[in-house]
Write an enzyme that holds these catalytic residues in place. Structure first.
Site, PDB file in Angstrom:
ATOM      1  N   GLY A   8       0.824  -1.190   0.000  1.00  0.00           N
ATOM      2  CA  GLY A   8       0.000   0.000   0.000  1.00  0.00           C
ATOM      3  C   GLY A   8       0.862   1.245   0.000  1.00  0.00           C
ATOM      4  O   GLY A   8       1.811   1.360   0.765  1.00  0.00           O
ATOM      5  N   ALA A   9       0.544   2.160  -0.917  1.00  0.00           N
ATOM      6  CA  ALA A   9       1.361   3.360  -1.060  1.00  0.00           C
ATOM      7  C   ALA A   9       0.556   4.610  -0.768  1.00  0.00           C
ATOM      8  O   ALA A   9       0.783   5.656  -1.347  1.00  0.00           O
ATOM      9  CB  ALA A   9       1.935   3.405  -2.471  1.00  0.00           C
ATOM     10  N   ASP A 212      -8.985  -5.132   0.618  1.00  0.00           N
ATOM     11  CA  ASP A 212      -8.150  -6.283   0.183  1.00  0.00           C
ATOM     12  C   ASP A 212      -7.188  -6.751   1.279  1.00  0.00           C
ATOM     13  O   ASP A 212      -7.058  -7.948   1.540  1.00  0.00           O
ATOM     14  CB  ASP A 212      -7.277  -5.887  -1.019  1.00  0.00           C
ATOM     15  CG  ASP A 212      -8.081  -5.687  -2.291  1.00  0.00           C
ATOM     16  OD1 ASP A 212      -9.132  -6.324  -2.447  1.00  0.00           O
ATOM     17  OD2 ASP A 212      -7.626  -4.888  -3.134  1.00  0.00           O
ATOM     18  N   HIS A 233     -20.344  10.220   5.741  1.00  0.00           N
ATOM     19  CA  HIS A 233     -20.049  11.654   5.708  1.00  0.00           C
ATOM     20  C   HIS A 233     -21.326  12.361   5.297  1.00  0.00           C
ATOM     21  O   HIS A 233     -21.979  11.949   4.322  1.00  0.00           O
ATOM     22  CB  HIS A 233     -18.922  11.953   4.710  1.00  0.00           C
ATOM     23  CG  HIS A 233     -18.319  13.301   4.923  1.00  0.00           C
ATOM     24  ND1 HIS A 233     -19.006  14.463   4.676  1.00  0.00           N
ATOM     25  CD2 HIS A 233     -17.107  13.667   5.398  1.00  0.00           C
ATOM     26  CE1 HIS A 233     -18.236  15.490   4.978  1.00  0.00           C
ATOM     27  NE2 HIS A 233     -17.075  15.041   5.422  1.00  0.00           N
ATOM     28  N   ARG A 270     -20.086  13.784  12.930  1.00  0.00           N
ATOM     29  CA  ARG A 270     -20.647  13.301  11.659  1.00  0.00           C
ATOM     30  C   ARG A 270     -21.831  12.362  11.825  1.00  0.00           C
ATOM     31  O   ARG A 270     -22.760  12.381  11.025  1.00  0.00           O
ATOM     32  CB  ARG A 270     -19.557  12.580  10.868  1.00  0.00           C
ATOM     33  CG  ARG A 270     -18.560  13.540  10.318  1.00  0.00           C
ATOM     34  CD  ARG A 270     -17.443  12.840   9.614  1.00  0.00           C
ATOM     35  NE  ARG A 270     -16.525  13.850   9.129  1.00  0.00           N
ATOM     36  CZ  ARG A 270     -15.338  13.592   8.622  1.00  0.00           C
ATOM     37  NH1 ARG A 270     -14.916  12.348   8.526  1.00  0.00           N
ATOM     38  NH2 ARG A 270     -14.575  14.565   8.209  1.00  0.00           N
TER      39      ARG A 270
END
Ligand SMILES: Cc1cc2nc3c(=O)[nH]c(=O)nc-3n(C[C@H](O)[C@H](O)[C@H](O)COP(=O)(O)OP(=O)(O)OC[C@H]3O[C@@H](n4cnc5c(N)ncnc54)[C@H](O)[C@@H]3O)c2cc1C
Length: 533
Positions: A8-9, A212, A233, A270
């Site tokens: 993951g980036a 994932d 949201h 929220r």
């Protein structure tokens, strides 16, 4: 030097990578797309830290606001650490070049987001996440960190280490070649983001947020917690579910019904605002965000992205017209259960960011606390993984583990494709929006669970029509759908068992919070639930 992998980036993955790199580790980042496309770039509102640059503020107030919003379901120690580390996190981001907006006297500007008692969110116009992500990416590239882009994580590879499960690498599908590749590593950080795309088009999230990494971690034997808490949201664009950031309300924007009436304190947390909108919509009202009174000059300077998005997706000039909105699934509080060093129950497997549950958001996350979490706990995860790898003695070649991963992918490709899984995905998402969203009840949850089980049973009749190897998007989307289906069942089981209302989990048939549920829901891959303080 031993190899290490980060999956993951997004913001969490890149911060973890930099901190592991600084700790002397070799780092490889794997992402299914390109780093600069990660969802973190969509964050608009800001990142919280009690700097007192605009209002009087303190870390203690930040802690209190966070705990209140979490509805007694956050871990005090973890929240305290998060909030106390915040000023240092901002100073670090500033030092590496994040172009924060400034006050007239040159301090980092701050604005007020929902549930905060002070102007606490530091921001870069309404491009905060984008600026942070790109700055982090620059740093990683400059540091020589290796990126393997367009690699889709399939599974984690584990081995039995003195009767304890340990991770020793990952299997990925190389999207470019269509080949399964194994990458060896004695510590792995999962940083694959959340699972809001279970709601498909009723979500503000990037298409990559399919859970994932959480699904793969569960399959490997990790535990997930609090999956039932999914934040809506209040202000997504009516047609596209694209987010209109809280910064608009923070700057003084109103929420209006069709009669032009305000009906809620716009800066309440929220969960409260989303429920108020839901109730108005149930009465047949359309809901609008009104920022006309802020003036075009202010909107262009402080909210340029929101102005652009409203024009592009709703054909609305927000300086002159009302913006039609609806609530949409936005953030998943649950995730891979980790301790305060970001470690899962599998040796060497760490998690950070939205895919992890460090128990800092509880039942309802405060706006601005997620970007903070990815920086603070991304750093912790990077340091922990680097230390673990240094001490690990794993030295076996993992080539022998390849066959089962290739076989399970071949099995998926052999499914008959009689039923269109894209249609099933849309159906499931609609059911989730209607019954597993802002308001829920036991009977409907059970009905959705039945549907999920039916889809699961016929999964072998779905599959892909495209059998080609290179850039097989159809295959990747099917694998993502399978992961979301798997997580859907676990979300539903967790939501059914939590027979109370708390934060984002509002049960119409059980509307009060119950002391007995002041506990985290822990769930494994078989849906076995336990509770922990
Ligand atoms: C529209 C929007 C606005 C937001 N605004 C704010 C805000 O103002 N303030 C705030 O605090 N929070 C905000 N958030 C929340 C915050 O942006 C996210 O929670 C946070 O950025 C998540 O970061 P991450 O690094 O955990 O995941 P992501 O940024 O989602 O990165 C996940 C990475 O994992 C990769 N990946 C996923 N699956 C796989 C796989 N199978 N194989 C390989 N790679 C994979 C993805 O490609 C991606 O690179 C917002 C969220 C949205 C959607």
């Amino acid at each position: 030097m031993k190899n290490r992998v980060i999956i993951g980036a997004g913001g969490a993955g890149l911060v973890a990578a930099l901190s592991a790199h600084e700790s002397g580790a070799k780092v490889t980042i794997i992402t299914k797309e390109y780093p600069t496309r990660s969802q973190t770039c969509m964050a608009q509102g800001g990142i919280n830290a009690a700097l007192s640059n605009v209002d009087e503020d303190s870390a203690e107030l930040h802690v209190q606001n966070t705990l209140k919003s979490a509805h007694f379901l956050a871990d005090y120690e973890a929240v305290n650490f998060l909030c106390k580390s915040a000023p240092e996190a901002i100073a670090w981001l500033d030092s590496i070049g994040v172009p924060f907006s400034r006050t007239k006297d040159g301090k980092i500007a701050q604005r007020k987001l929902g549930g905060a008692s002070a102007s606490r969110a530091c921001y870069a116009q309404d491009y905060t996440g984008l600026k942070i992500l790109h700055t982090l990416y620059d740093r990683c590239v400059a540091g020589g960190i290796e990126f393997l882009n367009e690699r889709y994580l399939l599974d984690f590879i584990t081995y039995d280490n003195h009767n304890k499960k340990s991770v020793c690498g990952v299997s990925v599908l190389n999207k470019r070649s269509g080949e399964v590749e194994l990458i060896q590593s004695c510590s792995v950080i999962v940083a694959t983001g959340g699972y809001s795309r279970v709601f498909h088009n009723y979500s503000t999230n990037s298409v990559a947020s399919c859970g994932d990494g959480i699904a793969a971690a569960l399959r490997a034997g990790a535990r997930a917690s609090d999956l039932e808490f999914i934040q809506f949201h209040p202000t997504a664009l009516k047609g596209s579910s694209i987010l209109m950031s809280e910064s608009a309300r923070g700057a003084g924007g109103y929420l209006l019904n069709s009669k032009g009436e305000r009906f809620i304190n716009e800066l309440a947390p929220r969960d409260e605002v989303s429920r108020a909108i839901y109730d108005e919509m149930s009465k047949g009202e359309s809901i609008f965000l009104d920022i006309r009174h802020l003036g075009s000059e202010f909107i262009e300077k402080e909210l340029p992205q929101e102005a652009k998005l409203s024009k592009l997706y709703e054909n609305i000039d927000p300086a002159l017209e009302l913006i039609p909105i609806k609530p949409a699934a936005h953030y998943t509080m649950g995730g891979i259960d980790v301790n305060n060093r970001s470690l899962t129950n599998i040796e060497g497997l760490f998690a950070a960011g939205e895919c992890a549950n460090h128990r800092v958001h509880g039942a309802n996350r405060l706006g601005g606390n997620s970007l903070l979490e990815i920086v603070v706990f991304g750093k912790v995860a990077g340091e922990s993984a680097a230390k673990f790898a240094k001490e690990s003695d794993f030295d076996t070649d993992i080539k022998e583990y390849k066959e089962p991963h290739v076989e399970s992918l071949e099995l998926v490709k052999s499914y008959t494709n009689e039923i269109n899984f894209y249609e099933k995905y849309s159906e499931l998402a609609k059911l989730f929006y209607l019954h597993v969203g802002i308001k829920r009840d036991k009977e409907s949850l059970h009905k959705v669970l039945k549907s999920v089980k039916e889809i699961k049973q016929s999964i072998h009749k779905m599959g892909v029509s495209d059998k080609s190897k290179k850039y097989n998007t159809n295959l990747i989307e099917f694998l993502e759908f399978k992961n979301m289906l798997f997580l859907s069942e676990l979300i539903l089981l967790s939501a059914i068992q939590r027979d109370e209302s708390r934060g984002a989990h509002f049960r119409v048939d059980s509307q009060m919070s119950k002391k007995a549920f002041d506990v985290h829901t822990i769930i494994d891959k078989d849906g076995v639930i336990s509770y922990e303080n």
